[in-house]
Design an enzyme around this catalytic site. Structure first.
Site, PDB file in Angstrom:
ATOM      1  N   GLN B 183       4.093  98.696 -61.376  1.00 49.74           N
ATOM      2  CA  GLN B 183       3.665  99.679 -60.370  1.00 49.74           C
ATOM      3  C   GLN B 183       3.019  99.029 -59.146  1.00 49.74           C
ATOM      4  O   GLN B 183       2.858  99.689 -58.121  1.00 49.74           O
ATOM      5  CB  GLN B 183       2.673 100.681 -60.986  1.00 49.74           C
ATOM      6  CG  GLN B 183       3.254 101.543 -62.082  1.00 49.74           C
ATOM      7  CD  GLN B 183       4.355 102.482 -61.589  1.00 49.74           C
ATOM      8  OE1 GLN B 183       4.439 102.827 -60.418  1.00 49.74           O
ATOM      9  NE2 GLN B 183       5.214 102.897 -62.504  1.00 49.74           N
ATOM     10  N   SER B 203       9.834  95.119 -62.133  1.00 45.04           N
ATOM     11  CA  SER B 203      11.118  95.794 -62.330  1.00 45.04           C
ATOM     12  C   SER B 203      11.729  96.195 -60.999  1.00 45.04           C
ATOM     13  O   SER B 203      11.044  96.654 -60.087  1.00 45.04           O
ATOM     14  CB  SER B 203      10.903  97.025 -63.208  1.00 45.04           C
ATOM     15  OG  SER B 203      12.117  97.730 -63.320  1.00 45.04           O
ATOM     16  N   ALA B 204      13.045  96.010 -60.888  1.00 47.50           N
ATOM     17  CA  ALA B 204      13.737  96.241 -59.612  1.00 47.50           C
ATOM     18  C   ALA B 204      13.756  97.706 -59.204  1.00 47.50           C
ATOM     19  O   ALA B 204      13.668  98.026 -58.027  1.00 47.50           O
ATOM     20  CB  ALA B 204      15.174  95.720 -59.708  1.00 47.50           C
ATOM     21  N   CYS B 326       2.673 120.661 -72.380  1.00 45.19           N
ATOM     22  CA  CYS B 326       3.882 121.490 -72.426  1.00 45.19           C
ATOM     23  C   CYS B 326       5.081 120.768 -71.847  1.00 45.19           C
ATOM     24  O   CYS B 326       6.215 121.164 -72.058  1.00 45.19           O
ATOM     25  CB  CYS B 326       3.677 122.779 -71.639  1.00 45.19           C
ATOM     26  SG  CYS B 326       2.336 123.752 -72.252  1.00 45.19           S
TER      27      CYS B 326
END
Lengths: 208, 385
Positions: B183, B203-204, B326
């Site tokens: 992130q 991550s790409a 929920c």
């Protein structure tokens, strides 16, 4: 995914709101689960026909849709007819529900049944149950402490329950400055104060 | 599909058209594989060189060495390879330290290691804004501790951890430090040497690169047990064919990432936070200001349930997410928001909006308008408040 009907009821729910001076009222579900409904009923005292029904909902789209469709299905029916409604009737009326959301239709039925039972108990229509401690405890398990999101039996607020000649005595561990003290006491009265056979409800508190 | 306002960029991002061109090129023109071509044909020779170049590009962005870059498929594989790779390579030390607010897929790995019976995990508490205290890390370390595994930026509430201080502690106490930077990568400075990071996950697909390609940066000299076999050299940490279009696309995404986009996102973030907090009975989850990643907004709307909120927004073409029970497949509220010491309903009423460079100011205005509308409507129905 939701059916078109669920989306329709979610976007345009029917019978939303409150009834002032309702003949019966019930709240089911809890903040902890993120699923909570309040049902208000107006009932004709002679014919026992549900002349008006309204609801409020804190919950997901399925919660709103199931409760809304339930109110439409029982309006104009007698309480005996309304009690026969099952959760499957609701899911069917909505063109199905995702498996994860079936519990919403059960909650809608529970809310309706509890409101009707409250009405019956107050109007001497309910068969008196053999009143015992376990019935009282199971009713108290429906009262939620919003602070911890648990029912007051599990949360340890209810320390002791006794019944003697129709007089119920509750021993609670509930500090005076508990944020939801009044809500909890009100709910307790709502849940067990009107059970046939309960002549008196004494609430005592453990001194902290 | 009709027009969409996509505000779920912490989940994944739209690929950049420039990156897509590269993916296409390495799928249809330079489609050889590097592993087949020790002395081989032209396509293979070219791709070997290009992959080395890609490693250099990515290594440079985090101040690492090119040979420290290991390509993988995604952040879940990264977590598995890093955590299990370290634990299985150091079988005498059985203690791991992490925090309560890591991604669920990482926490699941610790649970599965505990189930084997010999590993123990310490789950550190966080404060109300989601910060792990470096002192707590220090206190939790024992002579059995092999690994400290933490994220740099929280995926739900955007908290930026003090990685440098924790890294210094790990180094001093001789504990391996794994950081999930999926992130934070390119949004917050990451410097593996300065921050004392032994293994880093990126991550790409979080930076407008292709999906299905990620990388671990493994410090030179650190031994990881590999998780699957195949390939000749025992030194290869991650055997298997290289996803060449993905890797080349990843490097392109890193190369063209413009840090000015971070400033733009920060402005849009602060606009959303300011405007949404004007609605009554709301609060921000996570810190504000510079300790929050530039693209994350997470706000709780009291008396409202998040799944209903999301459905309404999605009917308006706005894509976001919530920590409501929920909405989750387990019907449990967000473990991150609960770990902040919040109540269940704070999680149920939470809405996460995460931005990218493709978002616009007009989209922000429209989003605020729609959220105001739906919160008002749902509160009218709600028995609470």
């Amino acid at each position: 995914m939701y059916s078109k009907k669920v989306i329709k009821y979610f976007m345009h729910p029917k019978n939303v709101g409150e009834i002032k001076n309702p003949d019966a009222k019930a709240t089911e579900g809890s903040l902890a689960c993120g699923d909570m409904i309040t049902i208000y009923l107006k009932i004709d005292s002679k014919t026992h026909v549900i002349t008006d029904i309204k609801f409020k909902s804190y919950g997901c789209a399925a919660n709103i849709a199931t409760t809304s469709v339930m109110t439409e299905m029982v309006k104009g029916k007698t309480i005996q007819e309304a009690k026969k409604l099952e959760f499957k009737d609701i899911t069917k009326a909505l063109g199905g529900l995702p498996p994860m959301k079936i519990h919403c239709s059960i909650l809608a039925i529970d809310g309706l049944k509890t409101a009707i039972r409250n009405y019956e108990e107050r109007h001497g229509l309910a068969k008196p149950e053999d009143l015992n401690e376990s019935i009282l405890r199971s009713r108290l398990r429906k009262v939620i402490d919003p602070k911890v999101g648990k029912d007051i039996v599990t949360a340890g607020i209810v320390q002791n329950v006794t019944i003697k000649n129709g007089a119920v005595r509750l021993l609670l561990k509930l500090p005076e400055d508990h944020e939801f003290r009044d809500n909890i006491l009100e709910e307790i009265d709502e849940r067990i104060g009107h059970i046939p056979g309960v002549k008196k409800l004494n609430i005592e508190f453990i001194k902290q | 599909m009709s027009r969409v306002i996509y505000l779920d960029n912490a989940e994944t991002t739209k690929i950049d058209p420039e990156v897509l061109k590269v993916v296409d090129k390495y799928s249809s023109e330079v489609y050889g594989l590097p592993s087949a071509t020790e002395y081989g044909e032209a396509l293979g020779m070219q791709i070997r060189k290009d992959i080395e170049q890609a490693k250099e590009t990515i290594a440079k962005a985090i101040n690492a060495e090119p040979e420290e870059i290991v390509f993988t498929s995604d952040e879940v594989e990264n977590d598995n390879l890093a955590v299990k790779g370290v634990c299985f390579a150091n079988p005498k030390k059985m203690h791991i330290i992490t925090s309560k607010i890591e991604r669920k897929s990482l926490l699941d790995i610790f649970r599965s290691l505990e189930a084997i019976g010999c590993f123990k995990t310490t789950y550190l508490d966080v404060d109300k804004e989601g910060f792990v205290s470096p002192e707590d890390v220090e206190k939790a370390i024992t002579d059995k501790t092999v690994l400290v595994a933490l994220h740099h930026v929280n995926h739900e509430i955007g908290t930026i951890q003090d990685i440098e201080r924790i890294g210094e502690t790990c180094k001093r106490r001789n504990v391996i430090f794994y950081v999930d930077a999926t992130q934070s990568f390119l949004k917050v400075p990451v410097n593996v040497k300065k921050m004392g990071i032994d293994i880093l996950s990126i991550s790409a697909d979080k930076i407008h690169g292709p999906k299905g390609v990620a990388a671990l940066c493994v410090r030179n000299g650190l031994k990881l047990q590999r998780l699957f076999e195949g390939g000749e050299s025992k030194d290869i940490v991650r055997p298997g064919y290289t996803n060449t279009p993905g890797v080349m696309g990843f490097a392109k995404a890193v190369k063209i990432y413009n840090k000015k986009a971070n400033e733009r996102m920060k402005k849009m973030r602060d606009y959303l936070i300011d405007e949404l907090l004007k609605i009554n009975d709301t609060h921000l989850n996570g810190p504000d200001g510079d300790k929050r990643v530039c693209n994350n907004v997470n706000i709780t709307f009291k008396y409202v349930e998040g799944e209903a909120l999301l459905l309404y927004l999605s009917l308006k073409g706005i894509v976001a997410t919530t920590g409501s029970a929920c909405f989750s497949s387990t019907l449990k509220p967000s473990h991150v928001i609960m770990a902040l010491g919040s109540r269940h309903e704070d999680a149920h009423g939470s809405l996460r909006l995460t931005l990218s460079k493709f978002n616009t100011g007009n989209e922000m205005k429209e989003t605020v308008k729609s959220i105001r509308e739906v919160v008002g409507r749902l509160r009218e129905i709600s028995p609470l408040g």
